[in-house]
Design a protein around this motif. Structure first.
Motif, PDB file in Angstrom:
ATOM      1  N   UNK A  83       0.800  -1.211   0.000  1.00 35.28           N
ATOM      2  CA  UNK A  83       0.000   0.000   0.000  1.00 35.28           C
ATOM      3  C   UNK A  83       0.836   1.266   0.000  1.00 35.28           C
ATOM      4  N   UNK A  84       2.150   1.128  -0.098  1.00 40.85           N
ATOM      5  CA  UNK A  84       3.044   2.287  -0.090  1.00 40.85           C
ATOM      6  C   UNK A  84       3.256   2.793  -1.507  1.00 40.85           C
ATOM      7  N   UNK A  85       3.621   4.036  -1.598  1.00 41.07           N
ATOM      8  CA  UNK A  85       3.977   4.618  -2.891  1.00 41.07           C
ATOM      9  C   UNK A  85       5.172   5.532  -2.686  1.00 41.07           C
ATOM     10  N   UNK A  86       5.952   5.702  -3.735  1.00 46.94           N
ATOM     11  CA  UNK A  86       7.086   6.614  -3.688  1.00 46.94           C
ATOM     12  C   UNK A  86       6.597   8.012  -4.036  1.00 46.94           C
ATOM     13  N   UNK A  87       7.024   8.971  -3.242  1.00 48.16           N
ATOM     14  CA  UNK A  87       6.768  10.379  -3.527  1.00 48.16           C
ATOM     15  C   UNK A  87       8.121  10.984  -3.902  1.00 48.16           C
ATOM     16  N   UNK A  88       8.206  11.493  -5.105  1.00 50.47           N
ATOM     17  CA  UNK A  88       9.454  12.066  -5.606  1.00 50.47           C
ATOM     18  C   UNK A  88       9.471  13.564  -5.337  1.00 50.47           C
ATOM     19  N   UNK A  89      10.617  14.068  -4.901  1.00 55.59           N
ATOM     20  CA  UNK A  89      10.793  15.484  -4.610  1.00 55.59           C
ATOM     21  C   UNK A  89      12.000  15.984  -5.385  1.00 55.59           C
ATOM     22  N   UNK A  90      12.183  17.278  -5.389  1.00 57.50           N
ATOM     23  CA  UNK A  90      13.340  17.846  -6.073  1.00 57.50           C
ATOM     24  C   UNK A  90      14.599  17.631  -5.227  1.00 57.50           C
ATOM     25  N   UNK A  91      15.763  17.624  -5.856  1.00 59.51           N
ATOM     26  CA  UNK A  91      17.006  17.484  -5.082  1.00 59.51           C
ATOM     27  C   UNK A  91      17.175  18.576  -4.025  1.00 59.51           C
ATOM     28  N   UNK A  92      16.722  19.795  -4.315  1.00 62.36           N
ATOM     29  CA  UNK A  92      16.836  20.882  -3.339  1.00 62.36           C
ATOM     30  C   UNK A  92      15.978  20.602  -2.110  1.00 62.36           C
ATOM     31  N   UNK A  93      14.787  20.064  -2.325  1.00 61.34           N
ATOM     32  CA  UNK A  93      13.910  19.735  -1.204  1.00 61.34           C
ATOM     33  C   UNK A  93      14.517  18.611  -0.372  1.00 61.34           C
ATOM     34  N   UNK A  94      15.092  17.620  -1.031  1.00 59.92           N
ATOM     35  CA  UNK A  94      15.691  16.496  -0.305  1.00 59.92           C
ATOM     36  C   UNK A  94      16.888  16.956   0.521  1.00 59.92           C
ATOM     37  N   UNK A  95      17.715  17.820  -0.034  1.00 58.58           N
ATOM     38  CA  UNK A  95      18.900  18.299   0.694  1.00 58.58           C
ATOM     39  C   UNK A  95      18.521  19.212   1.853  1.00 58.58           C
ATOM     40  N   UNK A  96      17.434  19.935   1.717  1.00 62.58           N
ATOM     41  CA  UNK A  96      17.028  20.871   2.767  1.00 62.58           C
ATOM     42  C   UNK A  96      16.311  20.178   3.923  1.00 62.58           C
ATOM     43  N   UNK A  97      15.778  19.006   3.678  1.00 64.37           N
ATOM     44  CA  UNK A  97      15.069  18.280   4.728  1.00 64.37           C
ATOM     45  C   UNK A  97      16.063  17.788   5.784  1.00 64.37           C
TER      46      UNK A  97
END
Length: 161
Positions: free
Chosen positions: A20-34
Motif C-alpha cells: 500500500x506504499x507509494x514513492x513520492x518524488x521530490x526535487x534534489x533541493x527539497x531532499x537536501x534541505x530536509x
C-alpha cells in the motif's frame, strides 16, 4: 543549512499492491534541505568503510606489487570514488556501490576454490551496504530524492472516507 523551497514539487508513484506504499518524488533541493537529507552516522560509517578499504588496498599493493600501476590505481580509486560520491550526496554514489557489490559477488564466485576470508567479508559488507542504500528511507531521500508514503485511499488514520 539549506532552506526548504516555498513551492514544493511532489510527484507520486504507483501504489504497491502488497504494502500500500507509494514513492513520492521530490526535487534534489527539497531532499537536501530536509533534516533527513543529511548523512546519518550509518552513512558516515559507510563512507569511512570505503576509505578504509582504499587504504588497505594501498598497503596491500605496496607490499606485494603484483599488479601493474594502472590496475592498482583503479582498485584504489573505485572505493575512494564511492566514498566521495556518498559523502557529497551524489545519486551516482549509491549506483556505484550497487555495481561494486555485484562485481564483488561475481569475483567471489569465480574464486570459490581459494580461501579468501577477507574478500568474503568485504563481499558480505558490500551486499549489506547495497541493500541498505537501495531500501533504506534516508538513503532513498538523499540519493534518489524520494520517500515512501503509506497513506491509503482510506485516509491517514485508516478510517474509510
Amino acid at each position: 543549512m539549506a532552506r526548504i523551497p516555498e513551492e514544493g514539487v511532489f510527484t507520486q508513484g504507483k501504489i504497491d499492491a502488497s504494502t500500500g506504499a507509494r514513492w513520492i518524488y521530490v526535487t534534489p533541493q527539497m531532499a537536501r534541505a530536509h533534516p533527513k537529507g543529511r548523512l546519518s552516522l550509518g552513512l558516515w560509517l559507510i563512507v569511512t568503510y570505503f576509505i578504509a578499504v582504499a587504504a588497505l588496498r594501498i598497503i596491500e599493493l605496496a607490499q606485494y606489487e603484483a599488479l601493474p600501476v594502472g590496475a592498482a590505481a583503479v582498485l584504489v580509486a573505485i572505493p575512494l570514488l564511492c566514498a566521495l560520491l556518498l559523502a557529497l550526496r551524489a545519486p551516482w554514489g549509491a549506483v556505484l556501490v550497487i555495481i561494486l557489490s555485484v562485481l564483488s559477488v561475481v569475483g567471489s564466485l569465480s574464486r570459490m576454490g581459494g580461501a579468501d576470508p577477507i574478500g568474503l567479508i568485504n563481499t558480505l559488507v558490500l551486499i549489506a551496504v547495497a541493500v541498505y542504500l537501495h531500501e533504506g528511507d534516508r538513503p532513498n531521500l538523499i540519493y534518489r530524492h524520494r520517500y515512501r508514503s503509506y497513506k491509503s485511499k482510506e485516509g491517514a488514520d485508516g478510517a474509510a472516507k
